[in-house]
Design an enzyme around this catalytic site. Structure first.
Site, PDB file in Angstrom:
ATOM      1  N   ASP A 121      47.940  35.566  45.945  1.00 26.70           N
ATOM      2  CA  ASP A 121      48.837  35.031  45.162  1.00 26.70           C
ATOM      3  C   ASP A 121      50.189  34.626  45.999  1.00 26.70           C
ATOM      4  OD1 ASP A 121      47.144  36.564  43.742  1.00 26.70           O
ATOM      5  OD2 ASP A 121      48.892  37.599  42.358  1.00 26.70           O
TER       6      ASP A 121
ATOM      7  N   GLU B   7      45.804  49.396  47.045  1.00 27.03           N
ATOM      8  CA  GLU B   7      45.796  47.881  46.677  1.00 27.03           C
ATOM      9  C   GLU B   7      45.632  47.295  47.997  1.00 27.03           C
ATOM     10  OE1 GLU B   7      48.502  46.172  44.051  1.00 27.03           O
ATOM     11  OE2 GLU B   7      47.348  44.481  43.989  1.00 27.03           O
TER      12      GLU B   7
HETATM   13  C1  GLC Z   1      46.260  40.434  42.308  1.00 28.91           C
HETATM   14  C2  GLC Z   1      45.675  39.950  43.539  1.00 28.91           C
HETATM   15  C3  GLC Z   1      44.549  39.320  43.168  1.00 28.91           C
HETATM   16  C4  GLC Z   1      43.686  40.392  42.133  1.00 28.91           C
HETATM   17  C5  GLC Z   1      44.546  41.039  41.136  1.00 28.91           C
HETATM   18  C6  GLC Z   1      43.708  42.202  40.413  1.00 28.91           C
HETATM   19  O1  GLC Z   1      47.015  39.442  41.398  1.00 28.91           O
HETATM   20  O2  GLC Z   1      46.599  39.029  44.346  1.00 28.91           O
HETATM   21  O3  GLC Z   1      43.609  38.793  44.082  1.00 28.91           O
HETATM   22  O4  GLC Z   1      42.313  39.810  41.762  1.00 28.91           O
HETATM   23  O5  GLC Z   1      45.655  41.426  41.508  1.00 28.91           O
HETATM   24  O6  GLC Z   1      43.614  43.151  41.431  1.00 28.91           O
END
Ligand code: GLC
Length: 426
Positions: A166, A395
């Site tokens: 992101d 995460e």
């Molecule tokens: C965030 C991450 C993305 C992922 C999402 C859900 O937006 O950047 O890659 O898919 O979270 O985990």
């Protein structure tokens, strides 16, 4: 298996089951209460270690929400929840079940081939592949039609969220061209679940929202979005995942007797590999993003440039990527950081601007192992498991201190642990 690996395996399974909603899995409770595209495909690989039928269902559910034009959306909003922003009302895509209007890295083709080849229930696997194969092929066709309208062989992302990385440094320069005026007032939810210092900034969020509102004003018509977007970036990592998926889908198609799908996907992969060459940087020892609106390469050495190791790039490129990772690893305790640690823009705790993520570790290690770069593949696998043992199923992680960042008890992190553990056993 030693006691500690058995314990780790059981903990990983516990996280996957805890986030399981029956036919899809949420990335983690609270922060991400819906189904995410590439999370689900990678999660299925983990689920297959204890329940193959459940693993197939994860991917099947995602593809039930494929758009008529072929796009597979990045989020499916199965149930209402106000825990996440922007929710379905902001996207307003007018789908039978609400979805976002952009896509995510096309990892499905890779995941499905892997599930198929490892399946112990062959009959079930073949049945599932017959249904999924044409859908994945349709998605691949969508990419080249709508995101490579001038047939360059590589596709562009139109929103940073599509990359899955992101807030990467890769987008900073191109993002300056995205305005922020006129966006509706909003309240972020992510910063209520996680430390704001580990998340994207407000200036970035404004621009994420501006793009969503712009595409919504075009009724999410993919024949208009590409040229109308001030943000069009060719991400080598995103392309490499798609290229790998095309190559894998071709193999899969051959094995179930679908020669046309095989030939088309093989051709996509070959053109993509050839086109990637123009993004190679000798200075950085990796591939760079290209800004399609200016035609220039973007000077940012990131994970996106290492991910092509996952696709069949020329041997010397994979070897150079391995050397780059060795170099980065001499500057941090855990690999693979999402940005070159010597880059002044490196931020060890901020999301995709420095932290380590297990999913990208997995894909890079997989590619390097296939190219005979065993030492670096092992280094990545060991680093990943050390992070988990020290800091749990987070995460993402600070590559210097191993501090767990973002959300906790994270689904795809747990899935990747099962993958790394099973590779270790082999
Ligand atoms: C965030 C991450 C993305 C992922 C999402 C859900 O937006 O950047 O890659 O898919 O979270 O985990």
């Amino acid at each position: 298996m030693t006691t500690s690996t058995t314990a780790l395996r059981n903990l990983a399974i516990e996280v996957l089951k805890e986030n399981d909603q029956g036919t899809y899995t949420v990335p983690t409770k609270g922060l991400y209460p819906f189904q995410w595209n590439w999370d689900s495909c990678l999660t299925a690989l983990g689920q297959a270690h204890f329940d193959e039928a459940r693993a197939w269902a994860e991917i099947e559910t995602l593809f039930e929400h494929q758009w008529p034009d072929g796009m597979v959306p990045h989020i499916v909003f199965h149930v209402w929840s106000d825990g996440y922003f922007p929710g379905p009302d902001v996207w307003d895509t007018k789908r039978p079940t609400a979805t976002s209007g952009i896509t995510q890295p096309a990892v499905a083709g890779f995941a499905v081939r892997r599930l198929f080849e490892r399946a112990s229930d062959r009959k079930l696997a073949e049945e599932k592949v017959r249904v999924l194969l044409p859908k994945i092929d349709k998605w691949h066709r969508w990419f080249y039609r709508y995101r490579d309208p001038r047939s360059e062989g590589l596709v562009a992302i139109l929103h940073p969220w599509e990359s899955g990385r992101d807030n990467s440094v890769d987008w900073d320069e191109a993002f300056e061209r995205v305005p922020t005026d006129g966006i509706a007032a909003y309240t972020r939810r992510d910063t209520q679940h996680a430390d704001p210092a580990h998340r994207p900034t407000k200036a970035q969020y404004d621009r994420y929202l501006w793009l969503v509102e712009k595409f919504r004003s075009l009724n999410w018509d993919n024949s208009k979005l590409h040229d109308a977007s001030p943000f069009q970036v060719i991400d080598p990592g995103f392309n490499a995942i798609l290229i790998r998926a095309c190559a894998d889908l071709a193999e899969l198609a051959d094995s179930i007797g679908e020669p046309e799908i095989a030939a088309e996907n093989r051709a996509r992969a070959e053109r993509g590999i050839a086109a990637l060459e123009a993004l190679w940087s000798d200075d950085h020892g990796l591939y760079l993003c290209k800004d399609r609106t200016t035609g220039r390469l973007i000077d940012s050495a990131s994970l996106g440039g290492l991910l092509p190791a996952f696709a069949e790039v020329p041997h010397e490129r994979a070897a150079a990527i391995a050397r780059t990772i060795e170099n980065w690893s001499s500057q941090v305790e855990y690999v693979v950081p999402s940005q070159d640690p010597s880059d002044p823009r490196f931020e060890p705790k901020r999301y995709w601007r420095g932290p380590v993520w297990l999913v990208t570790n997995y894909m890079i290690a997989d590619g390097l192992a296939a190219r005979g770069e065993m030492a670096v593949a092992d280094l990545i696998a060991r680093s990943s498991l050390r992070l988990i043992t020290r800091s749990g199923f987070a995460e993402y992680y600070d590559p210097i201190t191993a501090e767990p960042c973002g959300g906790g008890r994270f689904t795809w992190t747990a899935a990747m642990v099962l993958e790394f553990l099973s590779a270790e056993r082999e």
